[in-house]
Design a protein around this motif. Structure first.
Motif, PDB file in Angstrom:
ATOM      1  N   ALA A  33       0.114  -6.914 -10.116  1.00  0.00           N
ATOM      2  CA  ALA A  33       0.133  -5.805  -9.155  1.00  0.00           C
ATOM      3  C   ALA A  33       0.207  -4.463  -9.879  1.00  0.00           C
ATOM      4  O   ALA A  33      -0.452  -3.493  -9.472  1.00  0.00           O
ATOM      5  CB  ALA A  33       1.310  -5.960  -8.205  1.00  0.00           C
ATOM      6  N   TYR A  34       0.988  -4.383 -10.961  1.00  0.00           N
ATOM      7  CA  TYR A  34       1.045  -3.145 -11.741  1.00  0.00           C
ATOM      8  C   TYR A  34      -0.312  -2.809 -12.363  1.00  0.00           C
ATOM      9  O   TYR A  34      -0.751  -1.660 -12.345  1.00  0.00           O
ATOM     10  CB  TYR A  34       2.104  -3.241 -12.841  1.00  0.00           C
ATOM     11  N   ILE A  35      -0.977  -3.807 -12.909  1.00  0.00           N
ATOM     12  CA  ILE A  35      -2.289  -3.578 -13.533  1.00  0.00           C
ATOM     13  C   ILE A  35      -3.305  -3.141 -12.485  1.00  0.00           C
ATOM     14  O   ILE A  35      -4.094  -2.213 -12.710  1.00  0.00           O
ATOM     15  CB  ILE A  35      -2.742  -4.841 -14.295  1.00  0.00           C
ATOM     16  N   VAL A  36      -3.297  -3.790 -11.317  1.00  0.00           N
ATOM     17  CA  VAL A  36      -4.219  -3.419 -10.245  1.00  0.00           C
ATOM     18  C   VAL A  36      -3.940  -1.993  -9.772  1.00  0.00           C
ATOM     19  O   VAL A  36      -4.868  -1.222  -9.504  1.00  0.00           O
ATOM     20  CB  VAL A  36      -4.122  -4.434  -9.082  1.00  0.00           C
ATOM     21  N   ALA A  96      -0.922  -2.730  -3.792  1.00  0.00           N
ATOM     22  CA  ALA A  96      -1.188  -2.056  -5.067  1.00  0.00           C
ATOM     23  C   ALA A  96      -2.444  -1.199  -4.984  1.00  0.00           C
ATOM     24  O   ALA A  96      -2.470  -0.073  -5.483  1.00  0.00           O
ATOM     25  CB  ALA A  96      -1.315  -3.087  -6.179  1.00  0.00           C
ATOM     26  N   VAL A  97      -3.480  -1.707  -4.343  1.00  0.00           N
ATOM     27  CA  VAL A  97      -4.721  -0.926  -4.201  1.00  0.00           C
ATOM     28  C   VAL A  97      -4.488   0.280  -3.294  1.00  0.00           C
ATOM     29  O   VAL A  97      -4.931   1.393  -3.599  1.00  0.00           O
ATOM     30  CB  VAL A  97      -5.859  -1.824  -3.660  1.00  0.00           C
ATOM     31  N   ILE A  98      -3.769   0.076  -2.192  1.00  0.00           N
ATOM     32  CA  ILE A  98      -3.493   1.186  -1.267  1.00  0.00           C
ATOM     33  C   ILE A  98      -2.685   2.272  -1.963  1.00  0.00           C
ATOM     34  O   ILE A  98      -2.987   3.463  -1.848  1.00  0.00           O
ATOM     35  CB  ILE A  98      -2.769   0.662  -0.013  1.00  0.00           C
ATOM     36  N   ILE A  99      -1.668   1.886  -2.713  1.00  0.00           N
ATOM     37  CA  ILE A  99      -0.845   2.868  -3.422  1.00  0.00           C
ATOM     38  C   ILE A  99      -1.645   3.571  -4.507  1.00  0.00           C
ATOM     39  O   ILE A  99      -1.492   4.777  -4.723  1.00  0.00           O
ATOM     40  CB  ILE A  99       0.418   2.187  -3.988  1.00  0.00           C
ATOM     41  N   GLY A 100      -2.528   2.858  -5.204  1.00  0.00           N
ATOM     42  CA  GLY A 100      -3.374   3.489  -6.220  1.00  0.00           C
ATOM     43  C   GLY A 100      -4.285   4.550  -5.635  1.00  0.00           C
ATOM     44  O   GLY A 100      -4.416   5.649  -6.182  1.00  0.00           O
ATOM     45  N   VAL A 101      -4.896   4.255  -4.495  1.00  0.00           N
ATOM     46  CA  VAL A 101      -5.787   5.223  -3.843  1.00  0.00           C
ATOM     47  C   VAL A 101      -4.994   6.425  -3.323  1.00  0.00           C
ATOM     48  O   VAL A 101      -5.392   7.577  -3.512  1.00  0.00           O
ATOM     49  CB  VAL A 101      -6.577   4.536  -2.709  1.00  0.00           C
ATOM     50  N   LEU A 102      -3.859   6.159  -2.676  1.00  0.00           N
ATOM     51  CA  LEU A 102      -3.060   7.258  -2.141  1.00  0.00           C
ATOM     52  C   LEU A 102      -2.469   8.146  -3.233  1.00  0.00           C
ATOM     53  O   LEU A 102      -2.354   9.362  -3.060  1.00  0.00           O
ATOM     54  CB  LEU A 102      -1.950   6.716  -1.243  1.00  0.00           C
ATOM     55  N   SER A 103      -2.106   7.561  -4.369  1.00  0.00           N
ATOM     56  CA  SER A 103      -1.580   8.390  -5.455  1.00  0.00           C
ATOM     57  C   SER A 103      -2.674   9.266  -6.063  1.00  0.00           C
ATOM     58  O   SER A 103      -2.409  10.412  -6.443  1.00  0.00           O
ATOM     59  CB  SER A 103      -0.925   7.522  -6.523  1.00  0.00           C
ATOM     60  N   ALA A 104      -3.905   8.758  -6.147  1.00  0.00           N
ATOM     61  CA  ALA A 104      -5.004   9.592  -6.645  1.00  0.00           C
ATOM     62  C   ALA A 104      -5.295  10.734  -5.679  1.00  0.00           C
ATOM     63  O   ALA A 104      -5.537  11.870  -6.107  1.00  0.00           O
ATOM     64  CB  ALA A 104      -6.254   8.739  -6.862  1.00  0.00           C
ATOM     65  N   LEU A 105      -5.257  10.454  -4.382  1.00  0.00           N
ATOM     66  CA  LEU A 105      -5.446  11.525  -3.399  1.00  0.00           C
ATOM     67  C   LEU A 105      -4.314  12.547  -3.463  1.00  0.00           C
ATOM     68  O   LEU A 105      -4.545  13.751  -3.333  1.00  0.00           O
ATOM     69  CB  LEU A 105      -5.538  10.925  -1.990  1.00  0.00           C
ATOM     70  N   PHE A 106      -3.086  12.088  -3.671  1.00  0.00           N
ATOM     71  CA  PHE A 106      -1.955  12.994  -3.800  1.00  0.00           C
ATOM     72  C   PHE A 106      -2.111  13.904  -5.013  1.00  0.00           C
ATOM     73  O   PHE A 106      -1.891  15.116  -4.926  1.00  0.00           O
ATOM     74  CB  PHE A 106      -0.651  12.193  -3.919  1.00  0.00           C
ATOM     75  N   VAL A 107      -2.499  13.336  -6.143  1.00  0.00           N
ATOM     76  CA  VAL A 107      -2.647  14.142  -7.362  1.00  0.00           C
ATOM     77  C   VAL A 107      -3.795  15.135  -7.209  1.00  0.00           C
ATOM     78  O   VAL A 107      -3.696  16.279  -7.661  1.00  0.00           O
ATOM     79  CB  VAL A 107      -2.840  13.228  -8.589  1.00  0.00           C
TER      80      VAL A 107
END
Length: 129
Positions: A33-36, A96-107
């Motif tokens: 999950a961390y890698i994803v 993990a995918v949802i958090i990755g996308v949302l963190s990129a949008l946040f940044v």
């Protein structure tokens, strides 16, 4: 150092916040999950046209990029969810995918509003603009 990392992963996978020991995920699932999350955050940041690296000199740069702080924010948010043992579906991979996308949008869109750049001592304007 590796013993501390293993103990942290083992503790997060052993039980959950409410002590329900029948709802657990393995250490491999947590690492996956961390890698994803890292891959999803960096890929989405590159799709949003964030630069891969900040501007030079790297040490004194306050620019956001796909490498820093995007995956670090994603890992931190995923860690909060894993400690609370909220994994959603597929042992946390969808989360993990949802958090990755949302963190990129946040940044990309909100990072400078939440964490403003420091002012230059000489001119009184933002650094790196």
């Amino acid at each position: 150092m590796f013993n501390v990392m293993f103990d942290t992963i083992f503790f997060a996978s052993y039980g959950n916040f409410y002590g329900l020991s029948n709802i657990t995920i393995s250490s491999f699932d947590i690492l996956l999950a961390y890698i994803v999350t890292i891959v999803a955050a960096v890929a989405c940041a590159l799709i949003l046209r964030l630069p891969l690296l900040p501007s030079k000199p790297y040490r004194y740069s306050y620019d956001v990029s796909a490498i820093y702080p995007t995956p670090i924010i994603a890992i931190g948010i995923l860690s909060i969810f894993l400690v609370l043992n909220y994994t959603f579906m597929y042992n946390g991979l969808v989360l993990a995918v949802i958090i990755g996308v949302l963190s990129a949008l946040f940044v990309k869109y909100l990072f400078d509003f939440v964490f403003p750049k420091p002012l230059d001592e000489n001119t009184g304007e933002d650094i790196n603009e």
